[in-house]
Design an enzyme around this catalytic site. Structure first.
Site, PDB file in Angstrom:
ATOM      1  N   GLN A 105       0.884  -1.229   0.195  1.00 34.62           N
ATOM      2  CA  GLN A 105      -0.024   0.050   0.141  1.00 34.62           C
ATOM      3  C   GLN A 105       0.942   1.228   0.087  1.00 34.62           C
ATOM      4  OE1 GLN A 105      -3.293  -0.282   2.868  1.00 34.62           O
ATOM      5  NE2 GLN A 105      -2.914  -2.368   3.116  1.00 34.62           N
ATOM      6  N   ASP A 178       5.156  -9.635 -13.761  1.00 41.08           N
ATOM      7  CA  ASP A 178       4.294  -8.382 -14.133  1.00 41.08           C
ATOM      8  C   ASP A 178       5.408  -7.487 -14.504  1.00 41.08           C
ATOM      9  OD1 ASP A 178       5.121  -6.940 -11.554  1.00 41.08           O
ATOM     10  OD2 ASP A 178       3.529  -8.154 -10.494  1.00 41.08           O
ATOM     11  N   LYS A 201      -0.171  -9.222 -17.128  1.00 42.91           N
ATOM     12  CA  LYS A 201      -1.270  -9.549 -16.559  1.00 42.91           C
ATOM     13  C   LYS A 201      -2.093  -8.231 -16.201  1.00 42.91           C
ATOM     14  CE  LYS A 201       0.336  -8.501 -11.698  1.00 42.91           C
ATOM     15  NZ  LYS A 201       0.544  -9.114 -10.351  1.00 42.91           N
TER      16      LYS A 201
END
Length: 323
Positions: A105, A178, A201
């Site tokens: 986050q 990714d 992805k």
């Protein structure tokens, strides 16, 4: 004479929370010191009590705590331990977080979301931390969240050298799961002399841990593919990426990650995956149900211990990773 002279000798003390005592003991062994005896327990309502059984006055204190499950409890315990050191007149407090909790986050994807990684850094500073030492942050920008020195350690040499000695490098392809891990995968390519591939992805922003793999960019047919990531949580992303590689003709897939969070359905996904080997470091304890033959855990303790020694001796942590 208007003052008092001291010998000026420095004193190191090494402390540990209760989250991952095995790693703390190994780091202490590498340093040639003992873990300071600490009395710590939970009250009936869940509040945490901590008291050190040796004086920390004037010492350079290093406090290690892995942010494993239950993550909020161990973060809170680390904050309380920092506060106790500050009030015990420690000369300096270096907080070691092998795995930085809430690191994913690190930015706002949509409105009204928190930046929790910044909050963790702010709490550590408020509690009294002078310096942070951590391994393989989710993104490099987190270093800027803490108002003080941050030593960012890397597991790449440890993991890449293990893979390099195990696999025929002429057949090796390094794969980023990714777009966000391409820079790290590129460093793997430089170290192992292998080509790069990328799994594209798309993640459903409204469903946690839901990933759809679209395509593989790069030549993986007949190759031994090494998927490199910073962490594996539920295993959905990495197992879907491995399936995509096998679908494009990969001969074998090996997965490496610094942090084996391995929560929720991870156990079943790893057991049922066609991946031949999962390689982690011990920044987090491996759940007992995942003691499988195809899971390898490498010790990060020497890396952390060397960094602690450099910090204490006013050396260079960066020099540990210079090629």
């Amino acid at each position: 004479m208007t003052g008092i002279k001291t010998t000026g000798e420095k004193k190191m003390m090494f402390f540990s929370g209760r989250a991952h005592p095995e790693l703390a003991e190994e780091v202490a062994h590498q340093l040639g010191v003992g873990v300071v005896p600490t009395k710590a327990f939970d009250f009936a309502n869940g509040e945490i009590y901590v008291r050190y059984e040796e004086s920390a006055r004037g010492a350079d204190c290093f406090l290690i705590q892995s942010h494993t499950a239950p993550i909020n409890k161990w973060i809170m315990e680390q904050l309380i331990m920092i506060d106790a050191l500050k009030r015990a007149s420690a000369r300096s407090i270096t907080v070691i977080m092998p795995f930085y909790g809430y690191a994913r986050q690190d930015k706002k994807h949509r409105g009204r979301e928190p930046i929790s990684a910044r909050l963790i850094a702010d709490m550590m500073k408020t509690a009294g931390a002078d310096r942070l030492l951590t391994v393989d942050l989710h993104t490099d920008q987190i270093q800027g969240f803490f108002d003080g020195p941050v030593d960012h350690l890397f597991s790449l040499p440890l993991l890449a050298d293990y893979v390099g000695h195990k696999v025929d490098r002429s057949k090796l392809t390094v794969v980023s799961p990714d777009a966000g891990r391409v820079r790290v995968a590129d460093r793997w390519c430089d170290r192992l002399g292998a080509p790069l591939a990328i799994v594209h992805k798309r993640r459903d922003k409204d469903v946690a841990n839901q990933v759809t793999v679209h395509e593989v960019v790069g030549d993986v047919e007949g190759r031994v593919c090494v998927l490199v990531d910073d962490m594996i949580d539920t295993g959905g992303t990495i197992c879907a990426a491995a399936d995509a590689l096998f679908a494009h003709g990969a001969e074998d897939v090996i997965v490496t990650a610094t942090h084996g969070v391995l929560s929720g359905p991870a156990a079943d996904r790893l057991k049922n995956s066609k991946v031949s080997e999962f390689i982690f470091t011990d920044t987090l304890p491996t759940p007992g149900e995942l003691e499988l033959d195809k899971i390898t855990v490498l010790s990060i303790a020497p890396t952390i211990a060397n960094a602690v020694r450099e910090v204490f001796e006013d050396g260079s942590v960066t020099s540990l990773f210079d090629e």
